[in-house]
Design a protein around this motif. Structure first.
Motif, PDB file in Angstrom:
ATOM      1  N   GLN A  58       4.102  67.704 -32.139  1.00  0.00           N
ATOM      2  CA  GLN A  58       3.115  67.114 -33.115  1.00  0.00           C
ATOM      3  C   GLN A  58       1.914  67.813 -33.415  1.00  0.00           C
ATOM      4  O   GLN A  58       1.240  67.956 -34.507  1.00  0.00           O
ATOM      5  N   VAL A  59       1.486  68.183 -32.160  1.00  0.00           N
ATOM      6  CA  VAL A  59       0.092  68.846 -32.384  1.00  0.00           C
ATOM      7  C   VAL A  59       0.016  70.197 -31.268  1.00  0.00           C
ATOM      8  O   VAL A  59       0.753  70.048 -30.289  1.00  0.00           O
ATOM      9  N   PRO A  60      -0.466  71.308 -31.899  1.00  0.00           N
ATOM     10  CA  PRO A  60      -0.695  72.406 -30.689  1.00  0.00           C
ATOM     11  C   PRO A  60      -1.340  71.969 -29.312  1.00  0.00           C
ATOM     12  O   PRO A  60      -2.086  70.969 -29.423  1.00  0.00           O
ATOM     13  N   LEU A  61      -0.739  72.418 -28.377  1.00  0.00           N
ATOM     14  CA  LEU A  61      -0.917  71.562 -26.775  1.00  0.00           C
ATOM     15  C   LEU A  61      -1.433  72.867 -26.001  1.00  0.00           C
ATOM     16  O   LEU A  61      -0.706  73.951 -25.945  1.00  0.00           O
ATOM     17  N   SER A  62      -2.570  72.742 -25.244  1.00  0.00           N
ATOM     18  CA  SER A  62      -2.785  73.611 -23.846  1.00  0.00           C
ATOM     19  C   SER A  62      -2.971  72.919 -22.732  1.00  0.00           C
ATOM     20  O   SER A  62      -3.391  71.954 -22.717  1.00  0.00           O
TER      21      SER A  62
END
Length: 285
Positions: A58-62
């Motif tokens: 759902q969202v870029p993740l680091s």
């Protein structure tokens, strides 16, 4: 022109914390990226990993690691590196990061991020550990500067020179924690702006923002600024973000960190908007 292009791709996000989950999931459109503490998921049950994978879709993740202790003359533990490799592969996170600190010595877990002596020897140890981590995980980490309440004993190098030697030697991006930089500067009599401009700004890939509070210095002589992640980002740190944006034209990913004393989520979103405004001010200067 380069600054304008960079401004279009700058991102502002938030550190994932369970206490903020409801607010985050209800406001994903206002959050460009999330940073997740990787250590919390090395031994997570399947349901927890599935939830993390769902979040990453759902969202870029680091992924952010706190337990490797890469800034050490002691070789890094391959088990932790393989755990990160598995998590990166499973979650398909876009990046991962660690701190320029040591967390254990002589078989003893210290329990916090400790600053090693800033010497060519520890810099070489960090470069070797980062190379090992890159080989095992399959991608290079962003490496973060840390705050310290005491000058690391036996140091022979200034903080900026030590950081630059590692970042250039390992050929990795710098995760620049601006509150850590600010705290170290004011605690040890440096001008924060001058310390910032001595860093390898062309290699900054991401930024951390947080807050802290003043405590008595060790021995009771004066005060020290403690980086605690329990308070708002101070105006002086937003000003450093503006200065960074002015001198680093590459796209920046900014993460606001909050680890407790949680305000309303509207207030948290307000901190993200202040970060965006600070970036814009630097890009337009």
């Amino acid at each position: 022109m380069a600054a304008s292009k960079g401004a279009a791709r700058d991102r502002v996000g938030l550190g994932w914390r369970g206490e903020l989950a409801a607010g985050i999931l209800s406001n994903l459109a206002q959050i460009d990226i999330l940073e997740v503490i990787a250590d919390d998921y090395y031994h997570a049950p399947r349901a927890g990993i599935a939830a993390l994978c769902s979040l990453a879709r759902q969202v870029p993740l680091s992924l952010h690691s706190v337990g490797m202790g890469l800034a050490s003359s002691i070789p890094a533990d391959p088990r932790r590196l393989h755990a990160m490799a598995r998590l990166m592969k499973t979650v398909q996170a876009e990046s991962w990061s660690e701190h320029l600190s040591f967390v254990r010595a002589g078989g003893v877990e210290i329990g916090h991020l400790a600053a090693p002596p800033r010497t060519p020897h520890t810099a070489a140890g960090a470069v070797a550990n980062i190379a090992l981590a890159t080989r095992i995980v399959g991608s290079a980490p962003l490496m973060e500067n840390i705050a310290t309440l005491v000058q690391p004993p036996a140091s022979t190098m200034a903080e900026a020179a030590w950081l630059a030697q590692i970042i250039h030697g390992a050929q990795v991006p710098l995760l620049l924690d601006l509150h850590n930089l600010y705290a170290n500067a004011v605690n040890f009599g440096e001008a924060p702006e001058e310390l910032l401009l001595r860093l390898p700004l062309a290699r900054v890939g991401a930024v951390h923002l947080s807050g802290g509070h003043w405590i008595a210095a060790p021995g009771g002589a004066g005060k020290r600024l403690l980086d605690d992640h329990l308070h708002d980002v101070p105006p002086a740190v937003f000003a450093l973000l503006t200065l960074l944006a002015r001198h680093a034209p590459q796209p920046l990913t900014v993460i606001v960190e909050r680890d407790g004393n949680y305000p309303s989520f509207d207030h948290v979103l307000g901190q993200l908007e202040l970060a965006r405004a600070a970036l814009r001010a630097g890009r337009c200067a």
